[in-house]
Design an enzyme around this catalytic site. Sequence first.
Site, short mmCIF file in Angstrom:
data_model
loop_
_atom_site.label_atom_id
_atom_site.label_comp_id
_atom_site.label_asym_id
_atom_site.label_seq_id
_atom_site.Cartn_x
_atom_site.Cartn_y
_atom_site.Cartn_z
N GLY A 1 78.79 -48.70 1.49
CA GLY A 1 78.78 -47.37 2.10
C GLY A 1 78.66 -46.23 1.11
N GLY B 1 67.72 -51.83 5.27
CA GLY B 1 68.33 -52.24 6.53
C GLY B 1 67.44 -52.13 7.74
N GLY C 1 66.03 -56.50 8.45
CA GLY C 1 66.97 -57.58 8.63
C GLY C 1 68.19 -57.37 7.76
N TYR D 1 68.41 -37.41 -13.80
CA TYR D 1 69.41 -37.00 -12.82
C TYR D 1 69.60 -35.49 -12.92
CZ TYR D 1 72.06 -40.79 -10.52
OH TYR D 1 72.49 -41.79 -9.71
#
Length: 614
Positions: free
Chosen positions: A192, A323, A326, A530
């Site tokens: 997550g 995602g 599958g 970055y």
Amino acid sequence: MADSSADRLAVIHRHLSRDSDGKAAGPKVPSSIPKKRQELLRWNGWGYEDSGFVLSNLGTEQNPKYVFTFSGSRYEIASADLPHFFDWAYATIGVDPAKKKDPQGEPSYPPPIVNEGFVSDLKNTKITFSFEGMDRLFRAHGHTLHDIALLRGGQFLRIPDVVVWPECHSHVEELITLASKHNVAIVPIGGGTNVTGAVDCKHGEKRMIVSLDTSQMNQILWIDDGNLVAHVESGIIGKDLEDRLQARGYTTGHEPDSYEFSSLGGWVATRASGMKKNRYGNIEDLVVALRAVTPNGEWRSSGTYPRVSTGPDMNHVMIGSEGTLGVVTEVTIKIRPVPPVRKYASFVFPDFDCGVKFMRQVARDRCQPASLRLMDNQQFQFGQALRPSKGPFGLMVDGLKNFYLTRLKGLDIEKICVATIVMEGTVKEVAIQEEKLTGIGIEFQGIPAGEHNGKRGYQLTFAIAYIRDIGLDYGVVAESFETSVPWDRVVNVVNNTKSRLEKECADRKFSHSFISARVTQVYDAGACIYFYFGFNYGNMSMLQAVEVYEELEIIARDEIMASGGSLSHHHGVGKIRKKWLPSILTSNAINVLHSIKSTVDPQNIMAAGNLVFD
């Protein structure tokens, strides 16, 4: 007689599912991330509940003395006071202790949409599940600024209706079969930690949404010492994977900034990169084979071969699929013996241009150490603000060092930049690397700045992820974003993007803003950059400020791409970057993606809605 196709596939299947051909990995080990993530992790911010920056007044109300500390004991930064950080935060981003903005308490939850047939069949399996609000909320988001702002002061309009915890490949097969039978939407989630909106639920989804949490699929199924590969379930968290492998004398070497919380399957799904990719490779270099479940059946590699020439690489259909096709369940990944020596180093350069030239020459000479990163001056100043009051990681430019750099070497503290280095290998390999890097550094006016500063710079990576939360406490919105750039465009991309954001902030009359850049990964043909950007939002509400931030990040991304940068180096596309895909992919390429989707998932069961898919 040659083996038949069926015989060959049977051998491959036995190889991919074995638990005895390599060394047995032992009994089932629990995940470091519990099912009830809120028992360990912060529900409305980054990381561990017991860790984070804290601002305290060590003086009196009449004579305040504000000092930041870092709570907990998980990070080295927690062992010391940070007496200089408040001065930097006050001057640079306008942190005012009198204007603390406390987050809201636990919000209310939208009622779940329930597909009774699916739930009835789910109860007949051995798969655990939860309809509890906090379990659902925890898996409704990643870690974009927008996500965290909603947790702290808003409301998610749509969250998963149920959370399921499969514990093996066959459980995932059961779940996707049931989802297809009952036309239920599935959104997989690993750690997550995504910053692209990849697991955010689509507001218009009318079907029941199932959050498929892979965290309990976390076993190392086997280790093959002879071929130096390990077969691992996809839900394993990066730090768990490393800890268990290192106990056996191995490492993957894959260390993204989020590796304490992100999962192997998430790395595969987003085409992740790690801080030590120079030595070990990106995730696509490490994956030897994979196994996944699609709504139209199993997807697996043809074998654990080092390389094949059998048409397009089908592994790469799943790697980076976010995602949408599958659920990746098992991965065969390269491992290496833990290197006997790890050594840190650092260099100070007169300015960013000299630092980039150093990085470019290192890449040209193919002598990249495990990790090589270059901080611009703003990042350097920020890093110095996080120095402790005493100890081996103190201020680089204090006292005699300041005199040495500015007076004897003629460097401008407002322009210098710093490269931090991690070298790994045998004693001889590291000595050769160090000699080469020192020679190149001196060639481009670099001054060796010591091992302690290199180590401190590397270790701070994990702690600074907590800074955004303390910023939100005091009216600052901030986020990072990345790109990849050819070498001849690195300086232009950095300068153009920073200049554009500085102008936008000035036009909006922000009282304080901060924009910095670092080069984090180097390649033969270019580098990853970055950017870190934030501003004090003054009298705006937090949610208004987030909208403004999102407008500015879009402007920054347009500037990056116009100046020669890519849409993403390793964060992926998700939902927040999908609007740019038609401008960088041909219509034929988009049609191919849609064709694959319609073949493996004609009902759109895998309903994450990332990339080019709705």
